[in-house]
Scaffold this motif. Structure first.
Motif, PDB file in Angstrom:
ATOM      1  N   GLU A  17       0.797  -1.229   0.000  1.00  0.00           N
ATOM      2  CA  GLU A  17       0.000   0.000   0.000  1.00  0.00           C
ATOM      3  C   GLU A  17       0.833   1.284   0.000  1.00  0.00           C
ATOM      4  OE1 GLU A  17      -4.333   1.142   1.885  1.00  0.00           O
ATOM      5  OE2 GLU A  17      -3.083  -0.338   2.885  1.00  0.00           O
ATOM      6  N   GLN A  18       1.857   1.336   0.852  1.00  0.00           N
ATOM      7  CA  GLN A  18       2.657   2.567   0.942  1.00  0.00           C
ATOM      8  C   GLN A  18       3.407   2.843  -0.355  1.00  0.00           C
ATOM      9  OE1 GLN A  18       4.647   1.428   4.602  1.00  0.00           O
ATOM     10  NE2 GLN A  18       3.786   3.211   5.638  1.00  0.00           N
ATOM     11  N   ARG A  19       3.941   1.780  -0.966  1.00  0.00           N
ATOM     12  CA  ARG A  19       4.662   1.964  -2.238  1.00  0.00           C
ATOM     13  C   ARG A  19       3.698   2.419  -3.328  1.00  0.00           C
ATOM     14  NH1 ARG A  19       7.627  -3.271  -3.732  1.00  0.00           N
ATOM     15  NH2 ARG A  19       8.483  -2.009  -5.403  1.00  0.00           N
ATOM     16  N   GLU A  21       0.932   4.152  -2.928  1.00  0.00           N
ATOM     17  CA  GLU A  21       0.605   5.565  -2.682  1.00  0.00           C
ATOM     18  C   GLU A  21       1.755   6.472  -3.064  1.00  0.00           C
ATOM     19  OE1 GLU A  21      -0.881   6.086   1.341  1.00  0.00           O
ATOM     20  OE2 GLU A  21      -2.553   4.718   0.937  1.00  0.00           O
ATOM     21  N   ALA A  22       2.969   6.068  -2.697  1.00  0.00           N
ATOM     22  CA  ALA A  22       4.143   6.892  -2.981  1.00  0.00           C
ATOM     23  C   ALA A  22       4.317   7.128  -4.482  1.00  0.00           C
ATOM     24  CB  ALA A  22       5.403   6.240  -2.402  1.00  0.00           C
ATOM     25  N   ASN A  23       3.943   6.135  -5.285  1.00  0.00           N
ATOM     26  CA  ASN A  23       4.090   6.238  -6.741  1.00  0.00           C
ATOM     27  C   ASN A  23       2.784   6.612  -7.440  1.00  0.00           C
ATOM     28  OD1 ASN A  23       6.926   5.435  -6.866  1.00  0.00           O
ATOM     29  ND2 ASN A  23       6.196   3.430  -6.228  1.00  0.00           N
ATOM     30  N   HIS A  24       1.771   6.969  -6.647  1.00  0.00           N
ATOM     31  CA  HIS A  24       0.466   7.382  -7.194  1.00  0.00           C
ATOM     32  C   HIS A  24      -0.112   6.340  -8.148  1.00  0.00           C
ATOM     33  CE1 HIS A  24       2.988  11.002  -6.404  1.00  0.00           C
ATOM     34  NE2 HIS A  24       1.978  11.219  -5.570  1.00  0.00           N
TER      35      HIS A  24
END
Length: 163
Positions: A17-19, A21-24
């Motif tokens: 999830e975090q990756r 979000e970080a890469n949209h």
């Protein structure tokens, strides 16, 4: 053992999830409908995690990763497609080779060992399935694999005699 393959996909997606979000990166096709496969859950997790890892790595910023799960003729097909640069047509046949890296010249993926997809191929083979890749260069790349939906017939008969 038999289990719902969406459990694996859900676990991998939440872990990433975090990756994402970080890469949209948008996720599409995420529509868990119980789909039972006959396979080792840990092996399948490794494969889905590996394919997801690659999908994120090669997805364009603001791109999309799409999941597909279908069942036909006793096999379940799982596919993971990402938008982005894709894979050159002449490289597609080699992506599952051990230590193969598509772009040695520019060193785009110098982080990986090139082992990931080879291991995926071995694990899916052990599970009685196949794995393959499709791509449209400059647009998208998709990895798909199959798993049996139920145990082999011989095994089911021996299961009953043990009880």
């Amino acid at each position: 053992a038999s289990y719902d393959v969406w459990e694996t996909i859900t676990g991998v997606v939440f872990a990433a999830e975090q990756r994402l979000e970080a890469n949209h990166i948008q996720i599409s096709g995420f529509a868990p409908v119980k789909t039972v496969v006959y396979a080792d859950a840990d092996l399948v997790y490794q494969v889905v995690q590996n394919l997801m890892d690659n999908a994120i790595k090669f997805c364009n910023d603001g791109g999309e990763i799409r999941f597909g799960v279908t069942q036909a003729k006793g096999m379940v097909t799982v596919s993971i497609r990402n938008t982005g640069a894709g894979i050159a047509a002449d490289a597609l046949p080699f992506v599952f080779d051990r230590f193969y890296k598509e772009d040695k010249s520019r060193g785009l993926n110098t982080m990986g060992s090139g082992l990931g997809l080879h291991i995926c191929k071995v694990l899916i083979g052990l599970s009685g399935g196949k794995i393959w890749a499709n791509s449209k260069e400059g647009e998208w790349c998709e990895f798909s694999f199959t798993l049996p939906a139920e145990p082999p017939k011989k095994q089911r008969e021996s299961d009953q005699t043990e009880k």
